[in-house]
Design an enzyme around this catalytic site. Structure first.
Site, PDB file in Angstrom:
ATOM      1  N   SER A 165       0.841  -1.199   0.000  1.00 32.73           N
ATOM      2  CA  SER A 165       0.000   0.000   0.000  1.00 32.73           C
ATOM      3  C   SER A 165       0.870   1.241   0.000  1.00 32.73           C
ATOM      4  O   SER A 165       1.598   1.499   0.971  1.00 32.73           O
ATOM      5  CB  SER A 165      -0.914   0.022   1.231  1.00 32.73           C
ATOM      6  OG  SER A 165      -1.526   1.288   1.377  1.00 32.73           O
ATOM      7  N   ASP A 313      -6.165   0.434  -9.251  1.00 27.54           N
ATOM      8  CA  ASP A 313      -7.222   1.415  -9.525  1.00 27.54           C
ATOM      9  C   ASP A 313      -7.871   1.227 -10.891  1.00 27.54           C
ATOM     10  O   ASP A 313      -8.945   1.779 -11.150  1.00 27.54           O
ATOM     11  CB  ASP A 313      -6.662   2.838  -9.433  1.00 27.54           C
ATOM     12  CG  ASP A 313      -6.396   3.265  -7.998  1.00 27.54           C
ATOM     13  OD1 ASP A 313      -7.036   2.705  -7.091  1.00 27.54           O
ATOM     14  OD2 ASP A 313      -5.553   4.145  -7.784  1.00 27.54           O
TER      15      ASP A 313
END
Length: 429
Positions: A165, A313
């Site tokens: 992340s 994404d």
């Protein structure tokens, strides 16, 4: 917003500035010494939330134009206790990175966001920040907003993140810059590295090894000129559109080609897509270039493992393209999608099924059967910009088109999306 079946998208266009880099340019400029000039800034809702939060902490930020600004930083000490709450709106990047900055500042701040942010867990950054010595409290033991942060004297830690992340990594590095001692962040695979690249351009010394980043505390940042490339996540929707709309050839100019973000290009090429990439330069440590795409017959693929952080994404629009590919596409290891603006696994499948697509949710991804004719329908963005754009792209291949409800969410990252699609439909440049 409505999109209809098309043939022959054509032309050369630009996409808005990279959202991740725009956020960081404002934040790093706010804690640097001197005037940081930013060109190509994304004037979307999320990045504007970042500007407003730092203004509330006393930072002067001048908007020279919609996409150009000057951040007048006075170092870490230039941040002052905000007299009002810091409202991050819908921006997960703003809240998670800003918490790292707030952790080391000797004042109190209250942080809120919209309903979507209210559902997104903050434990993965709050727990390590508490280990560093920051006092953070909030709803459900500090897992959810509203959050109260009492920053101050903190110490470096070694943290092994269970997921790759960039937001977690960036948060802890920003805290670590203010901490006593060394901060080390390890990840199971490499997440996007915009923070590391930009920190270096601002004069920070850090060490990067495979899956491991470390830096010493007490470092100052020096103001820089930041030119923001086009956002590859925004470009992905145009790439997918050109691939699935017959007789198309589209060029997207001056796009960021950071290798930690180009997984979507690799995936489309693996599916048989004709996607040509030309590197033309480097801006603030980020490779930049042009992407030319031609409509192509696509084949199903399996996407997982280390590919996922490089295209997380873009999975909603990858799923749209997969409905037009021959055979089965499997997307796995993407459970991170469940804690985005929406549960993107469930929502992507739900909306595509409205169009007649054969899509199955799994615990950590999607299974898509193609090639499937898409029919017209009314879809909902669920107030998620990437879902809204993905469904609009699907409409270009659907009989009777697609109407996207709550399309205003698209302004978060691509305010001119509808106009750009119209330009390509008209063969403009």
């Amino acid at each position: 917003m409505k999109t209809e079946r098309k043939r022959g998208l054509a032309g050369a266009v630009h996409v808005p500035g990279d959202k991740s880099i725009s956020h960081r340019a404002v934040m790093f400029g706010a804690v640097a010494r001197g005037d940081t000039r930013v060109k190509g800034f994304l004037p979307g809702a999320d990045c504007l939330s970042t500007i407003e939060c730092f203004r509330r902490m006393g930072v002067e930020i001048r908007r020279e134009s919609e996409t150009s600004l000057t951040v007048k930083g006075q170092g870490w000490e230039g941040l002052v206790e905000p007299s009002r709450v810091l409202d991050v709106g819908n921006s997960g990047t703003t809240i998670r990175l800003m918490l790292g900055i707030l952790a080391g500042r000797p004042f109190y701040s209250a942080v809120i966001g919209d309903e979507s942010i209210g559902r997104r867990p903050m434990d993965r950054v709050i727990q390590p920040l508490r280990r560093m010595g920051a006092q953070v409290d909030g709803r459900k033991g500090g897992s959810f907003i509203p959050l109260g942060v009492r920053g101050g004297s903190i110490g470096g830690i070694s943290h092994r993140s269970p997921v790759a992340s960039a937001q977690v990594k960036s948060c802890l590095l920003l805290a670590g810059l203010q901490a006593e001692g060394k901060t080390v962040v390890e990840e199971p695979s490499l997440s996007r590295d915009h923070t590391e690249r930009m920190l270096r351009s601002f004069g920070v010394e850090l060490s990067v090894e495979k899956g491991r980043v470390s830096l010493q505390g007490g470092q100052e940042l020096t103001a820089q000129y930041v030119r923001v490339p086009g956002d590859i996540s925004s470009a992905a929707f145009l790439i997918a559109a050109a691939l699935i709309v017959p007789d198309s050839r589209v060029t997207i100019r001056e796009v960021g080609l950071n290798p930690t973000r180009t997984g979507i290009i690799d995936a489309f090429q693996a599916m048989g897509g004709e996607v040509e990439v030309t590197v033309t330069g480097e801006w603030s440590g980020e490779p930049v270039g042009d992407i030319t795409v031609s409509s192509s017959p696509l084949n199903g693929v399996e996407i997982g493992g280390e590919w996922i952080p490089r295209l997380i994404d873009e999975i909603p629009v990858l799923a749209v393209a997969a409905t037009q590919a021959e055979g089965q596409t499997v997307i796995r290891d993407a459970s991170e999608l469940k804690v985005k603006e929406t549960n993107r696994i469930d929502v992507t499948a739900q909306e595509l099924r409205k169009l007649g697509a054969e899509v199955e949710e799994t615990e950590d991804g999607l299974i898509i059967q193609g090639k499937t004719p898409l029919s017209g329908a009314v879809c909902d963005s669920h107030s998620d910009h990437r879902i809204g754009m993905a469904m609009a792209v699907a409409g270009l291949a659907a009989e009777d088109g697609v109407t996207v409800q709550n399309a205003e969410a698209i302004r978060v990252s691509f305010p001119e999306f509808e106009r750009t699609l119209h330009q390509l439909s008209s063969g403009g440049s």
